[in-house]
Design a protein around this motif. Structure first.
Motif, PDB file in Angstrom:
ATOM      1  N   GLY A  77     -69.468 -29.050 -32.176  1.00 20.10           N
ATOM      2  CA  GLY A  77     -70.614 -29.659 -32.844  1.00 20.10           C
ATOM      3  C   GLY A  77     -71.662 -28.590 -33.075  1.00 20.10           C
ATOM      4  O   GLY A  77     -72.070 -27.912 -32.130  1.00 20.10           O
ATOM      5  N   ALA A  78     -72.065 -28.386 -34.315  1.00 20.23           N
ATOM      6  CA  ALA A  78     -73.057 -27.361 -34.646  1.00 20.23           C
ATOM      7  C   ALA A  78     -74.273 -28.012 -35.272  1.00 20.23           C
ATOM      8  O   ALA A  78     -74.146 -28.864 -36.153  1.00 20.23           O
ATOM      9  N   ASP A  79     -75.445 -27.609 -34.805  1.00 24.15           N
ATOM     10  CA  ASP A  79     -76.676 -28.130 -35.379  1.00 24.15           C
ATOM     11  C   ASP A  79     -77.755 -27.069 -35.252  1.00 24.15           C
ATOM     12  O   ASP A  79     -77.728 -26.238 -34.340  1.00 24.15           O
ATOM     13  N   LEU A  80     -78.715 -27.116 -36.163  1.00 23.62           N
ATOM     14  CA  LEU A  80     -79.806 -26.146 -36.184  1.00 23.62           C
ATOM     15  C   LEU A  80     -80.928 -26.518 -35.223  1.00 23.62           C
ATOM     16  O   LEU A  80     -81.691 -25.656 -34.793  1.00 23.62           O
ATOM     17  N   THR A  81     -81.029 -27.800 -34.857  1.00 23.22           N
ATOM     18  CA  THR A  81     -82.187 -28.311 -34.123  1.00 23.22           C
ATOM     19  C   THR A  81     -81.876 -28.449 -32.635  1.00 23.22           C
ATOM     20  O   THR A  81     -81.078 -29.316 -32.250  1.00 23.22           O
ATOM     21  N   PRO A  82     -82.493 -27.629 -31.773  1.00 27.44           N
ATOM     22  CA  PRO A  82     -82.210 -27.719 -30.337  1.00 27.44           C
ATOM     23  C   PRO A  82     -82.429 -29.120 -29.772  1.00 27.44           C
ATOM     24  O   PRO A  82     -81.654 -29.576 -28.914  1.00 27.44           O
ATOM     25  N   ALA A  83     -83.464 -29.831 -30.216  1.00 25.72           N
ATOM     26  CA  ALA A  83     -83.744 -31.158 -29.669  1.00 25.72           C
ATOM     27  C   ALA A  83     -82.610 -32.134 -29.959  1.00 25.72           C
ATOM     28  O   ALA A  83     -82.331 -33.032 -29.145  1.00 25.72           O
ATOM     29  N   MET A  84     -81.957 -31.990 -31.103  1.00 20.96           N
ATOM     30  CA  MET A  84     -80.814 -32.844 -31.412  1.00 20.96           C
ATOM     31  C   MET A  84     -79.639 -32.544 -30.472  1.00 20.96           C
ATOM     32  O   MET A  84     -78.983 -33.460 -29.958  1.00 20.96           O
ATOM     33  N   LEU A  85     -79.375 -31.270 -30.225  1.00 16.21           N
ATOM     34  CA  LEU A  85     -78.295 -30.897 -29.316  1.00 16.21           C
ATOM     35  C   LEU A  85     -78.596 -31.359 -27.895  1.00 16.21           C
ATOM     36  O   LEU A  85     -77.696 -31.794 -27.171  1.00 16.21           O
ATOM     37  N   GLU A  86     -79.844 -31.280 -27.485  1.00 19.49           N
ATOM     38  CA  GLU A  86     -80.233 -31.761 -26.159  1.00 19.49           C
ATOM     39  C   GLU A  86     -80.004 -33.269 -26.044  1.00 19.49           C
ATOM     40  O   GLU A  86     -79.547 -33.763 -25.002  1.00 19.49           O
ATOM     41  N   ALA A  87     -80.303 -33.997 -27.115  1.00 15.05           N
ATOM     42  CA  ALA A  87     -80.056 -35.440 -27.117  1.00 15.05           C
ATOM     43  C   ALA A  87     -78.558 -35.732 -27.035  1.00 15.05           C
ATOM     44  O   ALA A  87     -78.138 -36.694 -26.370  1.00 15.05           O
ATOM     45  N   ALA A  88     -77.741 -34.905 -27.682  1.00 16.85           N
ATOM     46  CA  ALA A  88     -76.287 -35.080 -27.607  1.00 16.85           C
ATOM     47  C   ALA A  88     -75.791 -34.889 -26.181  1.00 16.85           C
ATOM     48  O   ALA A  88     -74.928 -35.640 -25.702  1.00 16.85           O
ATOM     49  N   VAL A  89     -76.338 -33.904 -25.478  1.00 20.18           N
ATOM     50  CA  VAL A  89     -75.950 -33.671 -24.088  1.00 20.18           C
ATOM     51  C   VAL A  89     -76.386 -34.850 -23.216  1.00 20.18           C
ATOM     52  O   VAL A  89     -75.615 -35.332 -22.370  1.00 20.18           O
ATOM     53  N   ARG A  90     -77.603 -35.328 -23.402  1.00 14.37           N
ATOM     54  CA  ARG A  90     -78.077 -36.474 -22.608  1.00 14.37           C
ATOM     55  C   ARG A  90     -77.195 -37.694 -22.813  1.00 14.37           C
ATOM     56  O   ARG A  90     -77.001 -38.498 -21.897  1.00 14.37           O
ATOM     57  N   ALA A  91     -76.655 -37.838 -24.021  1.00 14.32           N
ATOM     58  CA  ALA A  91     -75.776 -38.968 -24.322  1.00 14.32           C
ATOM     59  C   ALA A  91     -74.345 -38.735 -23.843  1.00 14.32           C
ATOM     60  O   ALA A  91     -73.489 -39.609 -24.021  1.00 14.32           O
ATOM     61  N   GLY A  92     -74.061 -37.559 -23.269  1.00 18.74           N
ATOM     62  CA  GLY A  92     -72.738 -37.268 -22.747  1.00 18.74           C
ATOM     63  C   GLY A  92     -71.708 -36.925 -23.804  1.00 18.74           C
ATOM     64  O   GLY A  92     -70.504 -36.986 -23.561  1.00 18.74           O
ATOM     65  N   ARG A  93     -72.187 -36.520 -24.984  1.00 18.73           N
ATOM     66  CA  ARG A  93     -71.244 -36.279 -26.081  1.00 18.73           C
ATOM     67  C   ARG A  93     -70.650 -34.876 -26.063  1.00 18.73           C
ATOM     68  O   ARG A  93     -69.903 -34.510 -26.972  1.00 18.73           O
ATOM     69  N   ASP A  94     -70.966 -34.104 -25.024  1.00 20.79           N
ATOM     70  CA  ASP A  94     -70.297 -32.824 -24.816  1.00 20.79           C
ATOM     71  C   ASP A  94     -69.162 -32.971 -23.798  1.00 20.79           C
ATOM     72  O   ASP A  94     -68.647 -31.974 -23.289  1.00 20.79           O
ATOM     73  N   ALA A  95     -68.763 -34.202 -23.510  1.00 22.40           N
ATOM     74  CA  ALA A  95     -67.712 -34.454 -22.530  1.00 22.40           C
ATOM     75  C   ALA A  95     -66.349 -34.028 -23.074  1.00 22.40           C
ATOM     76  O   ALA A  95     -66.157 -33.861 -24.281  1.00 22.40           O
ATOM     77  N   GLY A  96     -65.420 -33.860 -22.167  1.00 20.66           N
ATOM     78  CA  GLY A  96     -64.040 -33.574 -22.549  1.00 20.66           C
ATOM     79  C   GLY A  96     -63.824 -32.206 -23.142  1.00 20.66           C
ATOM     80  O   GLY A  96     -62.840 -31.982 -23.852  1.00 20.66           O
ATOM     81  N   ARG A 102     -75.751 -24.092 -31.250  1.00 27.09           N
ATOM     82  CA  ARG A 102     -76.898 -24.040 -32.150  1.00 27.09           C
ATOM     83  C   ARG A 102     -76.547 -23.043 -33.247  1.00 27.09           C
ATOM     84  O   ARG A 102     -76.427 -21.837 -33.000  1.00 27.09           O
ATOM     85  N   ALA A 103     -76.334 -23.535 -34.431  1.00 32.07           N
ATOM     86  CA  ALA A 103     -75.873 -22.679 -35.522  1.00 32.07           C
ATOM     87  C   ALA A 103     -76.303 -23.257 -36.851  1.00 32.07           C
ATOM     88  O   ALA A 103     -76.429 -24.470 -37.021  1.00 32.07           O
ATOM     89  N   ASP A 104     -76.519 -22.371 -37.798  1.00 30.52           N
ATOM     90  CA  ASP A 104     -76.811 -22.721 -39.183  1.00 30.52           C
ATOM     91  C   ASP A 104     -75.474 -22.799 -39.920  1.00 30.52           C
ATOM     92  O   ASP A 104     -74.661 -21.865 -39.842  1.00 30.52           O
ATOM     93  N   VAL A 105     -75.231 -23.906 -40.622  1.00 29.60           N
ATOM     94  CA  VAL A 105     -73.942 -24.042 -41.294  1.00 29.60           C
ATOM     95  C   VAL A 105     -73.750 -23.007 -42.393  1.00 29.60           C
ATOM     96  O   VAL A 105     -72.630 -22.811 -42.873  1.00 29.60           O
ATOM     97  N   SER A 106     -74.819 -22.319 -42.783  1.00 27.99           N
ATOM     98  CA  SER A 106     -74.666 -21.288 -43.806  1.00 27.99           C
ATOM     99  C   SER A 106     -74.081 -19.997 -43.239  1.00 27.99           C
ATOM    100  O   SER A 106     -73.638 -19.127 -43.992  1.00 27.99           O
ATOM    101  N   ARG A 107     -74.057 -19.874 -41.900  1.00 29.23           N
ATOM    102  CA  ARG A 107     -73.507 -18.676 -41.244  1.00 29.23           C
ATOM    103  C   ARG A 107     -72.886 -19.095 -39.918  1.00 29.23           C
ATOM    104  O   ARG A 107     -73.496 -18.963 -38.863  1.00 29.23           O
ATOM    105  N   LEU A 108     -71.690 -19.600 -39.997  1.00 33.01           N
ATOM    106  CA  LEU A 108     -71.036 -20.128 -38.805  1.00 33.01           C
ATOM    107  C   LEU A 108     -70.378 -19.010 -37.994  1.00 33.01           C
ATOM    108  O   LEU A 108     -69.751 -18.114 -38.573  1.00 33.01           O
ATOM    109  N   PRO A 109     -70.494 -19.057 -36.676  1.00 36.27           N
ATOM    110  CA  PRO A 109     -69.889 -18.025 -35.822  1.00 36.27           C
ATOM    111  C   PRO A 109     -68.414 -18.307 -35.556  1.00 36.27           C
ATOM    112  O   PRO A 109     -67.966 -18.384 -34.403  1.00 36.27           O
TER     113      PRO A 109
END
Length: 206
Positions: A77-96, A102-109
Motif C-alpha cells: 500500500g503506497a500513499d503520500l500522506t503519513p496520516a492516512m498510513l497511520e490510520a491504516a496501521v491503527r485499523a490493522g490493515r498492515d496485517a498478514g 510512504r511514496a509518490d505514485v509518480s516515482r515508485l520505489p
C-alpha cells in the motif's frame, strides 16, 4: 530528482487535503467495504501474486487484496500522506505481511515489471500528471498485468455529492480515459460507471 514547482505545489495540496481528513475517513464512508472487495476480486489475481494499492489512503482495499493473493502473495500500500498510513496501521490493515510505503505514485520505489496488478481507488483525480503517472504504474506492472481504477460510487453520484456537474472533459469519462490509458502503456479492457460503482479495468500492453 527534485520536484518541479508545479509538482511540488500539487504534493502540498494533496497533503493539505488528506491530512486533516485521515482520522475520520473510514467513518465517513462506513458501507464501502463490499464494493472494495468486489472490485479487488475482478483484478484476475491468483494466490502468490503481487499487487499494489496506489494511493491506498487508510487501506480499505488492502484486506480484500490480501484475501485474493493469499499469505504467499505480496500486498503493498503506497500513499503520500503519513496520516492516512497511520490510520491504516491503527485499523490493522498492515496485517498478514502487508507492507505500507510512504511514496509518490509518480516515482515508485519498485523495479520494472515487479507487480501483477495495481489497484487505485479514487486515484486518478489526485494525479499531478495523469499520463506520466499512469505510465509509471505501467512501468512496475508486468505485460498482461492489470490496473483497476475504482470508486465506490459512479461519476454522476460523485458529482452530485460534490455539488458539481460531470462534463466530457472529466478524466474518468470513457473516451478521455481510454485515450489517456492508451498513451501510457495500458489498454482499457472494461468500463463500468453506475450509481453504485465506477470501475475501469485496463491491461498492461507488451
Amino acid at each position: 530528482m527534485t520536484d518541479d514547482p508545479a509538482h511540488a505545489h500539487h504534493r502540498a495540496h494533496v497533503l493539505d487535503f488528506f491530512t486533516p481528513r485521515a482520522a475520520d475517513w473510514d467513518s465517513r464512508f462506513p458501507d464501502d467495504g463490499p464494493a472494495y472487495a468486489a472490485a479487488a476480486g475482478l483484478l484476475g489475481l491468483r494466490p502468490g501474486d503481487a499487487v499494489l494499492d496506489a494511493g491506498c489512503g487508510t487501506g480499505r482495499a488492502l484486506p480484500a487484496l490480501r484475501a485474493v493473493v493469499g499469505p504467499r502473495g505480496t500486498v503493498l500500500g503506497a500513499d503520500l500522506t503519513p496520516a492516512m498510513l497511520e490510520a491504516a496501521v491503527r485499523a490493522g490493515r498492515d496485517a498478514g505481511g502487508t507492507l505500507l510505503l510512504r511514496a509518490d505514485v509518480s516515482r515508485l520505489p519498485l523495479r520494472e515489471g515487479a507487480l501483477d496488478a495495481v489497484f487505485g481507488a479514487g486515484l486518478i483525480s489526485h494525479l499531478a500528471r495523469p499520463g506520466a503517472d499512469l505510465a509509471e504504474l505501467a512501468r512496475v506492472v508486468r505485460p498482461g498485468g492489470m490496473l483497476a481504477l475504482f470508486h465506490p460510487i459512479g461519476r454522476a453520484a460523485l458529482a452530485a455529492r460534490q455539488g458539481r456537474v460531470i462534463t466530457d472533459d472529466d478524466l474518468r469519462a470513457e473516451p478521455r480515459l481510454r485515450a489517456l490509458l492508451a498513451g501510457s502503456g495500458w489498454r482499457l479492457d472494461s468500463y463500468t460507471d453506475e450509481d453504485d460503482r465506477f470501475l475501469a479495468l485496463a491491461v498492461r500492453r507488451p
